[in-house]
Every structure is written in structure tokens, then in C-alpha cells.
Design a protein around this motif. Structure first.
Motif, PDB file in Angstrom:
ATOM      1  N   THR A   1       0.867  -1.165   0.000  1.00 44.71           N
ATOM      2  CA  THR A   1       0.000   0.000   0.000  1.00 44.71           C
ATOM      3  C   THR A   1       0.912   1.225   0.000  1.00 44.71           C
ATOM      4  O   THR A   1       2.123   1.108   0.231  1.00 44.71           O
ATOM      5  CB  THR A   1      -0.913   0.036   1.239  1.00 44.71           C
ATOM      6  OG1 THR A   1      -0.089   0.209   2.406  1.00 44.71           O
ATOM      7  CG2 THR A   1      -1.742  -1.234   1.364  1.00 44.71           C
ATOM      8  N   PHE A   2       0.345   2.400  -0.220  1.00 43.07           N
ATOM      9  CA  PHE A   2       1.156   3.618  -0.230  1.00 43.07           C
ATOM     10  C   PHE A   2       1.807   3.838   1.127  1.00 43.07           C
ATOM     11  O   PHE A   2       2.988   4.180   1.206  1.00 43.07           O
ATOM     12  CB  PHE A   2       0.300   4.831  -0.630  1.00 43.07           C
ATOM     13  CG  PHE A   2       1.110   6.060  -0.879  1.00 43.07           C
ATOM     14  CD1 PHE A   2       1.806   6.228  -2.068  1.00 43.07           C
ATOM     15  CD2 PHE A   2       1.187   7.063   0.072  1.00 43.07           C
ATOM     16  CE1 PHE A   2       2.573   7.371  -2.299  1.00 43.07           C
ATOM     17  CE2 PHE A   2       1.934   8.211  -0.148  1.00 43.07           C
ATOM     18  CZ  PHE A   2       2.632   8.358  -1.340  1.00 43.07           C
ATOM     19  N   ASP A   3       1.058   3.628   2.220  1.00 42.71           N
ATOM     20  CA  ASP A   3       1.622   3.806   3.563  1.00 42.71           C
ATOM     21  C   ASP A   3       2.746   2.809   3.844  1.00 42.71           C
ATOM     22  O   ASP A   3       3.739   3.151   4.488  1.00 42.71           O
ATOM     23  CB  ASP A   3       0.537   3.695   4.631  1.00 42.71           C
ATOM     24  CG  ASP A   3      -0.350   4.923   4.683  1.00 42.71           C
ATOM     25  OD1 ASP A   3       0.108   6.015   4.289  1.00 42.71           O
ATOM     26  OD2 ASP A   3      -1.502   4.792   5.128  1.00 42.71           O
ATOM     27  N   GLU A   4       2.606   1.593   3.355  1.00 41.17           N
ATOM     28  CA  GLU A   4       3.679   0.608   3.524  1.00 41.17           C
ATOM     29  C   GLU A   4       4.904   1.010   2.709  1.00 41.17           C
ATOM     30  O   GLU A   4       6.041   0.806   3.154  1.00 41.17           O
ATOM     31  CB  GLU A   4       3.193  -0.780   3.113  1.00 41.17           C
ATOM     32  CG  GLU A   4       2.172  -1.367   4.063  1.00 41.17           C
ATOM     33  CD  GLU A   4       1.517  -2.628   3.550  1.00 41.17           C
ATOM     34  OE1 GLU A   4       0.989  -3.389   4.381  1.00 41.17           O
ATOM     35  OE2 GLU A   4       1.504  -2.852   2.313  1.00 41.17           O
ATOM     36  N   ALA A   5       4.685   1.604   1.538  1.00 38.62           N
ATOM     37  CA  ALA A   5       5.798   2.067   0.711  1.00 38.62           C
ATOM     38  C   ALA A   5       6.569   3.166   1.439  1.00 38.62           C
ATOM     39  O   ALA A   5       7.805   3.216   1.380  1.00 38.62           O
ATOM     40  CB  ALA A   5       5.284   2.567  -0.638  1.00 38.62           C
TER      41      ALA A   5
ATOM     42  N   SER B   1      12.343  -3.498  -4.004  1.00 34.24           N
ATOM     43  CA  SER B   1      13.180  -2.851  -5.009  1.00 34.24           C
ATOM     44  C   SER B   1      12.341  -1.944  -5.910  1.00 34.24           C
ATOM     45  O   SER B   1      12.781  -0.844  -6.263  1.00 34.24           O
ATOM     46  CB  SER B   1      13.897  -3.907  -5.842  1.00 34.24           C
ATOM     47  OG  SER B   1      14.751  -3.311  -6.780  1.00 34.24           O
ATOM     48  N   ASP B   2      11.138  -2.388  -6.280  1.00 34.80           N
ATOM     49  CA  ASP B   2      10.260  -1.566  -7.111  1.00 34.80           C
ATOM     50  C   ASP B   2       9.940  -0.239  -6.435  1.00 34.80           C
ATOM     51  O   ASP B   2       9.906   0.803  -7.079  1.00 34.80           O
ATOM     52  CB  ASP B   2       8.955  -2.303  -7.416  1.00 34.80           C
ATOM     53  CG  ASP B   2       9.131  -3.466  -8.379  1.00 34.80           C
ATOM     54  OD1 ASP B   2      10.190  -3.554  -9.038  1.00 34.80           O
ATOM     55  OD2 ASP B   2       8.199  -4.297  -8.458  1.00 34.80           O
ATOM     56  N   VAL B   3       9.704  -0.274  -5.141  1.00 38.64           N
ATOM     57  CA  VAL B   3       9.412   0.952  -4.394  1.00 38.64           C
ATOM     58  C   VAL B   3      10.650   1.841  -4.366  1.00 38.64           C
ATOM     59  O   VAL B   3      10.578   3.041  -4.646  1.00 38.64           O
ATOM     60  CB  VAL B   3       8.929   0.646  -2.954  1.00 38.64           C
ATOM     61  CG1 VAL B   3       8.870   1.910  -2.116  1.00 38.64           C
ATOM     62  CG2 VAL B   3       7.572  -0.034  -2.978  1.00 38.64           C
TER      63      VAL B   3
ATOM     64  N   VAL C   1       4.996   6.113  -6.680  1.00 41.81           N
ATOM     65  CA  VAL C   1       5.726   7.356  -6.904  1.00 41.81           C
ATOM     66  C   VAL C   1       5.199   8.399  -5.919  1.00 41.81           C
ATOM     67  O   VAL C   1       3.991   8.540  -5.743  1.00 41.81           O
ATOM     68  CB  VAL C   1       5.558   7.833  -8.361  1.00 41.81           C
ATOM     69  CG1 VAL C   1       6.209   9.181  -8.573  1.00 41.81           C
ATOM     70  CG2 VAL C   1       6.125   6.792  -9.322  1.00 41.81           C
ATOM     71  N   GLY C   2       6.088   9.078  -5.273  1.00 44.87           N
ATOM     72  CA  GLY C   2       5.720  10.076  -4.273  1.00 44.87           C
ATOM     73  C   GLY C   2       5.892   9.590  -2.848  1.00 44.87           C
ATOM     74  O   GLY C   2       5.884  10.384  -1.911  1.00 44.87           O
TER      75      GLY C   2
ATOM     76  N   GLN D   1       9.072  11.108  -1.239  1.00 42.70           N
ATOM     77  CA  GLN D   1       8.891  12.488  -0.811  1.00 42.70           C
ATOM     78  C   GLN D   1       8.050  12.562   0.457  1.00 42.70           C
ATOM     79  O   GLN D   1       8.338  13.356   1.350  1.00 42.70           O
ATOM     80  CB  GLN D   1       8.235  13.322  -1.924  1.00 42.70           C
ATOM     81  CG  GLN D   1       9.131  13.582  -3.109  1.00 42.70           C
ATOM     82  CD  GLN D   1       9.308  12.369  -4.024  1.00 42.70           C
ATOM     83  OE1 GLN D   1       8.516  11.435  -4.019  1.00 42.70           O
ATOM     84  NE2 GLN D   1      10.379  12.380  -4.803  1.00 42.70           N
ATOM     85  N   GLU D   2       7.023  11.741   0.540  1.00 44.71           N
ATOM     86  CA  GLU D   2       6.177  11.743   1.734  1.00 44.71           C
ATOM     87  C   GLU D   2       6.955  11.230   2.950  1.00 44.71           C
ATOM     88  O   GLU D   2       6.835  11.770   4.046  1.00 44.71           O
ATOM     89  CB  GLU D   2       4.923  10.901   1.509  1.00 44.71           C
ATOM     90  CG  GLU D   2       3.998  10.820   2.696  1.00 44.71           C
ATOM     91  CD  GLU D   2       3.484  12.164   3.205  1.00 44.71           C
ATOM     92  OE1 GLU D   2       3.106  12.236   4.394  1.00 44.71           O
ATOM     93  OE2 GLU D   2       3.457  13.147   2.438  1.00 44.71           O
ATOM     94  N   ALA D   3       7.761  10.196   2.758  1.00 46.79           N
ATOM     95  CA  ALA D   3       8.584   9.684   3.858  1.00 46.79           C
ATOM     96  C   ALA D   3       9.568  10.754   4.320  1.00 46.79           C
ATOM     97  O   ALA D   3       9.756  10.950   5.524  1.00 46.79           O
ATOM     98  CB  ALA D   3       9.325   8.421   3.418  1.00 46.79           C
TER      99      ALA D   3
END
Length: 72
Positions: free
Chosen positions: A17-21, A49-51, A58-59, A62-64
Motif C-alpha cells: 500500500t502507499f503507507d507501507e511504501a 526494489s520496485d518501491v 511514486v511520491g 517524498q512523503e517519507a
């Protein structure tokens, strides 16, 4: 006598998920390796690796970075 093998029927994750990424980035910056992050999520290390190559979510980098006050 040895213990018999027991099949593990728990479903495996196939994507983040985005949060897991975001968490993947935070873990990587804290020094964890791809395979360690993958093991924590019970997912193929290629998805990690994809993340990190920004092929998915994507993004998230930046959020992290924003969450910890770091420039990406």
C-alpha cells in the motif's frame, strides 16, 4: 522423532500500500536491507526494489522525507 512439516496457508502479500511504501523508505534509510524489509512484510524482495527504484508508489519517497523532515 522430528516434527512433521506443516504447510503454511497464510496468503502472501503481492504489493505494498502507499503507507507501507513510505515505511519501506523509512526502514531503508534506517539501514535495513531489501531482504530484511521484505521478510518483515512477507513479500518478495523485488517489490521492495520496485518501491526504492520508484517504479511503484511514486511520491512515497517524498512523503517519507516530509514525515521525518529530510530532503529527498
Amino acid at each position: 522423532m522430528a516434527n512433521p512439516l506443516v504447510q503454511d496457508n497464510r496468503p502472501r502479500k503481492t504489493q505494498f500500500t502507499f503507507d507501507e511504501a513510505i515505511d519501506v523508505w523509512l526502514r531503508r534509510w534506517s539501514g535495513q536491507y531489501h531482504h530484511e524489509i521484505a521478510a518483515a512484510y512477507v513479500i518478495n524482495w523485488g517489490r521492495v526494489s520496485d518501491v526504492l527504484k520508484e517504479q511503484t508508489h511514486v511520491g512515497s519517497k517524498q512523503e517519507a522525507a516530509r514525515r521525518i523532515g529530510r530532503t529527498a
